[in-house]
Scaffold this motif. Structure first.
Motif, PDB file in Angstrom:
ATOM      1  N   ASP A  13     -37.966  -1.347  21.717  1.00 30.69           N
ATOM      2  CA  ASP A  13     -36.512  -1.310  21.864  1.00 30.69           C
ATOM      3  C   ASP A  13     -35.965  -0.350  20.810  1.00 30.69           C
ATOM      4  O   ASP A  13     -35.855  -0.690  19.639  1.00 30.69           O
ATOM      5  N   TYR A  14     -35.627   0.859  21.257  1.00 36.29           N
ATOM      6  CA  TYR A  14     -35.187   1.892  20.325  1.00 36.29           C
ATOM      7  C   TYR A  14     -33.773   1.658  19.788  1.00 36.29           C
ATOM      8  O   TYR A  14     -33.308   2.402  18.941  1.00 36.29           O
ATOM      9  N   THR A  15     -33.095   0.601  20.250  1.00 34.60           N
ATOM     10  CA  THR A  15     -31.795   0.248  19.668  1.00 34.60           C
ATOM     11  C   THR A  15     -31.978  -0.660  18.459  1.00 34.60           C
ATOM     12  O   THR A  15     -31.018  -0.968  17.768  1.00 34.60           O
ATOM     13  N   LYS A  16     -33.200  -1.113  18.227  1.00 38.39           N
ATOM     14  CA  LYS A  16     -33.505  -1.982  17.088  1.00 38.39           C
ATOM     15  C   LYS A  16     -34.372  -1.222  16.098  1.00 38.39           C
ATOM     16  O   LYS A  16     -34.970  -0.216  16.417  1.00 38.39           O
ATOM     17  N   ASN A  17     -34.456  -1.756  14.899  1.00 40.58           N
ATOM     18  CA  ASN A  17     -35.233  -1.104  13.863  1.00 40.58           C
ATOM     19  C   ASN A  17     -35.909  -2.162  13.003  1.00 40.58           C
ATOM     20  O   ASN A  17     -35.319  -3.184  12.701  1.00 40.58           O
ATOM     21  N   ASP A  18     -37.151  -1.908  12.666  1.00 36.60           N
ATOM     22  CA  ASP A  18     -37.883  -2.697  11.672  1.00 36.60           C
ATOM     23  C   ASP A  18     -37.977  -4.182  12.014  1.00 36.60           C
ATOM     24  O   ASP A  18     -37.508  -5.007  11.238  1.00 36.60           O
ATOM     25  N   PRO A  19     -38.539  -4.603  13.112  1.00 37.85           N
ATOM     26  CA  PRO A  19     -39.282  -3.811  14.100  1.00 37.85           C
ATOM     27  C   PRO A  19     -38.422  -3.421  15.303  1.00 37.85           C
ATOM     28  O   PRO A  19     -37.412  -4.063  15.588  1.00 37.85           O
ATOM     29  N   ALA A  20     -38.851  -2.400  15.998  1.00 34.56           N
ATOM     30  CA  ALA A  20     -38.145  -1.892  17.180  1.00 34.56           C
ATOM     31  C   ALA A  20     -38.628  -2.643  18.418  1.00 34.56           C
ATOM     32  O   ALA A  20     -39.241  -2.082  19.326  1.00 34.56           O
ATOM     33  N   ILE A  21     -38.366  -3.949  18.420  1.00 36.05           N
ATOM     34  CA  ILE A  21     -38.771  -4.818  19.533  1.00 36.05           C
ATOM     35  C   ILE A  21     -37.871  -6.050  19.500  1.00 36.05           C
ATOM     36  O   ILE A  21     -37.357  -6.416  18.436  1.00 36.05           O
ATOM     37  N   ASP A  22     -37.661  -6.664  20.639  1.00 41.40           N
ATOM     38  CA  ASP A  22     -36.841  -7.874  20.699  1.00 41.40           C
ATOM     39  C   ASP A  22     -37.678  -9.047  20.198  1.00 41.40           C
ATOM     40  O   ASP A  22     -38.529  -9.567  20.910  1.00 41.40           O
ATOM     41  N   VAL A  23     -37.448  -9.476  18.968  1.00 34.17           N
ATOM     42  CA  VAL A  23     -38.262 -10.529  18.358  1.00 34.17           C
ATOM     43  C   VAL A  23     -37.980 -11.909  18.940  1.00 34.17           C
ATOM     44  O   VAL A  23     -38.762 -12.830  18.720  1.00 34.17           O
ATOM     45  N   SER A  24     -36.899 -12.070  19.715  1.00 38.12           N
ATOM     46  CA  SER A  24     -36.689 -13.356  20.384  1.00 38.12           C
ATOM     47  C   SER A  24     -37.639 -13.498  21.576  1.00 38.12           C
ATOM     48  O   SER A  24     -38.012 -14.605  21.947  1.00 38.12           O
ATOM     49  N   ILE A  25     -38.059 -12.383  22.161  1.00 40.67           N
ATOM     50  CA  ILE A  25     -39.022 -12.401  23.263  1.00 40.67           C
ATOM     51  C   ILE A  25     -40.447 -12.287  22.733  1.00 40.67           C
ATOM     52  O   ILE A  25     -41.365 -12.894  23.269  1.00 40.67           O
ATOM     53  N   PHE A  26     -40.634 -11.518  21.662  1.00 35.55           N
ATOM     54  CA  PHE A  26     -41.954 -11.303  21.063  1.00 35.55           C
ATOM     55  C   PHE A  26     -41.919 -11.764  19.605  1.00 35.55           C
ATOM     56  O   PHE A  26     -41.952 -10.951  18.679  1.00 35.55           O
ATOM     57  N   PRO A  27     -41.846 -13.092  19.378  1.00 36.43           N
ATOM     58  CA  PRO A  27     -41.671 -13.593  18.013  1.00 36.43           C
ATOM     59  C   PRO A  27     -42.847 -13.308  17.089  1.00 36.43           C
ATOM     60  O   PRO A  27     -42.663 -13.242  15.887  1.00 36.43           O
ATOM     61  N   GLY A  28     -44.029 -13.131  17.596  1.00 37.83           N
ATOM     62  CA  GLY A  28     -45.189 -12.877  16.752  1.00 37.83           C
ATOM     63  C   GLY A  28     -45.184 -11.518  16.099  1.00 37.83           C
ATOM     64  O   GLY A  28     -46.056 -11.217  15.289  1.00 37.83           O
ATOM     65  N   THR A  29     -44.206 -10.687  16.416  1.00 33.95           N
ATOM     66  CA  THR A  29     -44.130  -9.351  15.837  1.00 33.95           C
ATOM     67  C   THR A  29     -43.557  -9.391  14.431  1.00 33.95           C
ATOM     68  O   THR A  29     -43.702  -8.465  13.672  1.00 33.95           O
ATOM     69  N   VAL A  30     -42.904 -10.488  14.074  1.00 34.17           N
ATOM     70  CA  VAL A  30     -42.321 -10.646  12.743  1.00 34.17           C
ATOM     71  C   VAL A  30     -42.928 -11.870  12.079  1.00 34.17           C
ATOM     72  O   VAL A  30     -43.080 -12.915  12.702  1.00 34.17           O
ATOM     73  N   ASN A  31     -43.300 -11.721  10.821  1.00 31.23           N
ATOM     74  CA  ASN A  31     -43.795 -12.831  10.024  1.00 31.23           C
ATOM     75  C   ASN A  31     -42.625 -13.781   9.787  1.00 31.23           C
ATOM     76  O   ASN A  31     -41.655 -13.418   9.127  1.00 31.23           O
ATOM     77  N   SER A  32     -42.689 -14.987  10.361  1.00 37.17           N
ATOM     78  CA  SER A  32     -41.548 -15.912  10.286  1.00 37.17           C
ATOM     79  C   SER A  32     -41.246 -16.376   8.861  1.00 37.17           C
ATOM     80  O   SER A  32     -40.111 -16.732   8.562  1.00 37.17           O
ATOM     81  N   ALA A  33     -42.224 -16.351   7.987  1.00 34.83           N
ATOM     82  CA  ALA A  33     -41.987 -16.790   6.607  1.00 34.83           C
ATOM     83  C   ALA A  33     -41.210 -15.746   5.812  1.00 34.83           C
ATOM     84  O   ALA A  33     -40.308 -16.080   5.046  1.00 34.83           O
TER      85      ALA A  33
END
Length: 99
Positions: free
Chosen positions: A33-53
């Protein structure tokens, strides 16, 4: 490694559905998702892309099933900063399986 990533996806339990596999370069880029940054992905759909801690990107590069046309020792990877890149197939990277 790339071989381990492919084997990991192939060995996931499909529970009667289609088998799991590594995505192609185009498939993996399609969820950037090029409208997002760091990470450029919808983390509500792909939560494993961000370290939740720490709420920081979980890793940098994710394997695709797309080999490099330049070298049999390289394959395409995608970062969730929206960047495709080729890298040696023996590197230890992240996996996002699809089916």
């Amino acid at each position: 490694s790339w071989a381990q990533a492919k084997a990991y996806c192939a060995n996931l339990n499909s529970a009667g559905g289609p088998p799991w596999r590594l995505p192609s370069r185009v498939e993996l880029l399609s969820i950037v998702d090029y409208t997002k940054n760091d990470p450029a992905i919808d983390v509500s759909i792909f939560p494993g892309t961000v370290n939740s801690a720490t709420m920081t990107p979980a890793g940098g590069w994710y394997w695709t099933n797309s080999p490099s046309a330049m070298s049999v020792q390289d394959a395409w990877v995608i970062s969730y900063y929206g960047q495709p890149y080729t890298i040696g197939i023996f590197n230890q990277l992240y996996v996002r399986c699809v089916r």
